[in-house]
Structure formats: C-alpha cells, structure tokens
Design an enzyme around this catalytic site. Sequence first.
Site, PDB file in Angstrom:
ATOM      1  CE  LYS A  22      -3.026   2.535   3.220  1.00 28.12           C
ATOM      2  NZ  LYS A  22      -2.084   3.455   3.877  1.00 28.12           N
ATOM      3  CG  ASN A  23       2.598   2.605   3.561  1.00 27.21           C
ATOM      4  OD1 ASN A  23       1.446   3.046   3.487  1.00 27.21           O
ATOM      5  ND2 ASN A  23       3.120   2.189   4.698  1.00 27.21           N
ATOM      6  NE  ARG A  97      -0.225  11.870   6.508  1.00 27.87           N
ATOM      7  CZ  ARG A  97      -0.248  13.129   6.893  1.00 27.87           C
ATOM      8  NH1 ARG A  97      -1.396  13.732   7.081  1.00 27.87           N
ATOM      9  NH2 ARG A  97       0.864  13.808   7.087  1.00 27.87           N
ATOM     10  CG  ASP A 121      -4.560   5.130   9.799  1.00 28.58           C
ATOM     11  OD1 ASP A 121      -5.716   4.759   9.584  1.00 28.58           O
ATOM     12  OD2 ASP A 121      -3.562   4.473   9.490  1.00 28.58           O
ATOM     13  CG  ASP A 319       2.775   1.383   9.174  1.00 25.22           C
ATOM     14  OD1 ASP A 319       2.369   2.273   9.945  1.00 25.22           O
ATOM     15  OD2 ASP A 319       2.899   1.544   7.957  1.00 25.22           O
ATOM     16  CG  MET A 341       8.550   7.268  14.445  1.00 26.32           C
ATOM     17  SD  MET A 341       8.949   6.253  13.010  1.00 26.32           S
ATOM     18  CE  MET A 341       8.797   7.441  11.684  1.00 26.32           C
TER      19      MET A 341
END
Length: 436
Positions: A22-23, A97, A121, A319, A341
């Site tokens: 996904k990222n 986002r 998120d 993540d 983070m």
Amino acid sequence: MASFKIEGGHKLSGTITPQGAKNEVLQILCAVLLTPERVVVNNVPDIIDVNKLIFILGELGVKIEKLSRNSYAFQADEINLEYLESAEFKRDGSSLRGSIMIVGPLLARFGRGYIPRPGGDKIGRRRLDTHFEGFIRLGAKFRYNKEEHFYGVEAEELFGVDMLLDEASVTGTANILMASVLATGTTKIYNAACEPYIQQLCKMLNSMGANISGVGSNLLIIEGVDALGGCEHRVLPDMIEIGSWIGVAVMTRSELTIKDVSWDNLGQIPNVFRKLGIILERKGDDIYIPEQESYEIQNFIDGSVLTVADAPWPGFTPDLLSIVLVIATQAKGTVLIHQKMFESRLFFVDKLIDMGAKVILCDPHRATVIGMNFESSLKATKMTSPDIRAGISLLIAALSARGTSIINNIEQIDRGYENIEARLKSIGAKIERIAE
C-alpha cells in the site's frame, strides 16, 4: 458501517500470498502524473485507499485502463487542472492522506499543485511542513486558505538546491523527490527516507529517464531532466501485511507459509519477531512459520527487559508495533513497546485489556506487555477499529480469543488489507462480514 464477526480459538493452516505494498503504490500512482506517456503498474492491491487515489487520478483526466485484477495502465496526457480547485476535489482529496503526493508531480510538470488537508488514520499529529518546506526550497510560492483548509504551491520554474529534511518522512521524501526530477540543476536531499518504498520509487523514476543517485541511502542526489517517459513497474509485496500474517499464525498457534515475500526488502522485521521467540524459516523467497505452542521473549544480554521501538528505515517500521504488542500478550516474558513516531497509536490497548491481556500503558508512547504464555486465553469482546494497523491487531487478537468477537468500523481495515475475510477463510478462520 460493516462489522466482522469472528469465532476465535481455531487453528489455521495453509498458504497466503501477500498483496502489493500500500505505502509504495500510493507513491507510484502519483508518479504517473510526471509524464504524458503510458505507465503500466503491476501488483496493485485492491484496497480502499488505493482505489480512492485511482479515482482522483481519473477525475484529474488521467486515462486509466485495467489490464488484469492487479495491473493498470495510466496515461496523463490530458490533465484537467481545473478539477484541483473544484468542490469535488476538496471532498475527494480530504478523505485520503496519500493524495498529498500528487502535489510534487503536478508542481514539477504544470507549475502548480493544490491539496485539501488530507485525512487518513487518526494516529496523532502528522505534519505536512516537510513537504511544503521542500517545495519552497525548490522555488515554489506557498499559500494556505485557513477557512477551507486548502494548500497550494505554484512556480514558473523549480531550481535544484541542497536541503535537509526536518524529519525522514517517507511521503515527504517521495513528494520532494518527484518535484525535483524535473527541476533545473541538481537537488541534494539530506535526511531522506530510505525505505524500500522510496527505493522502488527512485528505480521507477530512473527507468522513466530521471537521474537519481544515492538510492537506498539518506542522501539522494537528483540531476534535473527536461522530461520523463513511460515505463512498466511492479510493486513490492506489502511488508506490513507480511508481518500481519506472521501475527495471525503465531497467535492462533498455526502452521503457515507466506509466499514470495521479497526477503531482501524485509529489513529488521524477521529479526524483531525472532526476538519475541517466534520461529521463522526462510524457504526460497517464502516464510515458513511452524506451529508453535509457546514462544519466549528474549531479554537483553544483561537480563533487562527487551524494548522494541520503531525508527526510520532501516529501523523497525512503526506500522508493525501494534502487531508485536498483540503477539507479546501471549508470549512467555515481558517486553516494553516504545512507539516513538506517533502519539496515539497505542490507545487501542484498552481493548486488549478488556480481553484479559496484561498491558500497562505507561504514557502515549510506551506500553509494557506481560505475556501470559497461553495459560490464560484472551476473551472475546465487542470493539471498534480506530485505524488500519490497530484494526488488524484487534482482528488477530479476536482470532486467538475464546468465544465470538465483533469488530466494528472495519472500513479502516479495508483501507489497507485486500479481501481480508476471504483470505482468512481460505486458511480456516471462522470470520464473516456483517453489513449494517
């Protein structure tokens, strides 16, 4: 809103192939805006966030052709820039986002890029300063409409410059990188993110005719070029999903094979799971997880409690910390989870405490987990998914728990995981989707 009904406590077995990352794909899809030529992208996951971005590209005028279930062709030869200032874009862009990454390519190729304040998120403060400070350093003028929460950058020409990013932001690095490939002169990005996703973007851009060196390091050097051409690109398997399947196998004490994981791009992930006592075997490019009745968390050499913390790549990805936390609830031993983070990502632990887990939330960034070594099963409960990663973690906990659990707001899970219930059913899970 839909819900999952999960009957926990069943052993699973079989083989799973992870989806595309996904990222990575969110960056790759934005990069198609850099050229009027055809770009083919393979291994695109069918998930909400990716489909939203593909929809936005279509509204921008990108020609989109679905070649197969997970392959698309894109051609951005007739872009409708007026869409960027429409009410529709303000609605569409604010729900995702990842839409922030269209700004860099649009600024580079068309001299302007706009974006509403992006959604995504609710995991704490996620600043956009890194992105816009980078664009300003390249010569863009910045404007912000407070009433509409609408950002814009404009420039007749971008010029290469040396810049130090205030944080090693993955999306910030990607956005500035895409803006700088068409800038005049040389750009040096210090403190650049160097995740495999960024490396993949660099490889794609170079195959399109960009001149990027330092790939894989935190100093990227970009020699600007006049134009980019088309290419074909394959997205890596999703390392976060791979970690999630490891969690599923471990918590249900099941035997599982995860296919084609691209071991060379997993970094610290296998090592961190092994520190929790989990057996992972490399078989070619697959991960084999044997059935384990128990697993023991390692201590540090001096006998002190292990700390698992996130860090910019090549450190451990934030993540997967929620997955690690859930796995630790049934380990033998104790671990401190330090989420550096994001300040809200650990707030889902109250659901695990309701299920009987022994977790002490020390502060917004740290939680101590006292493992129960499967001597006391988690108890089924009703809960709500607050974000993608917490959602999948609660789902893993529910698969392990005694009884039937309900998870609401599963659209959050669908944002990052393709067809999750069918894939879980294929390995023996008792799960069903309940429409509202």
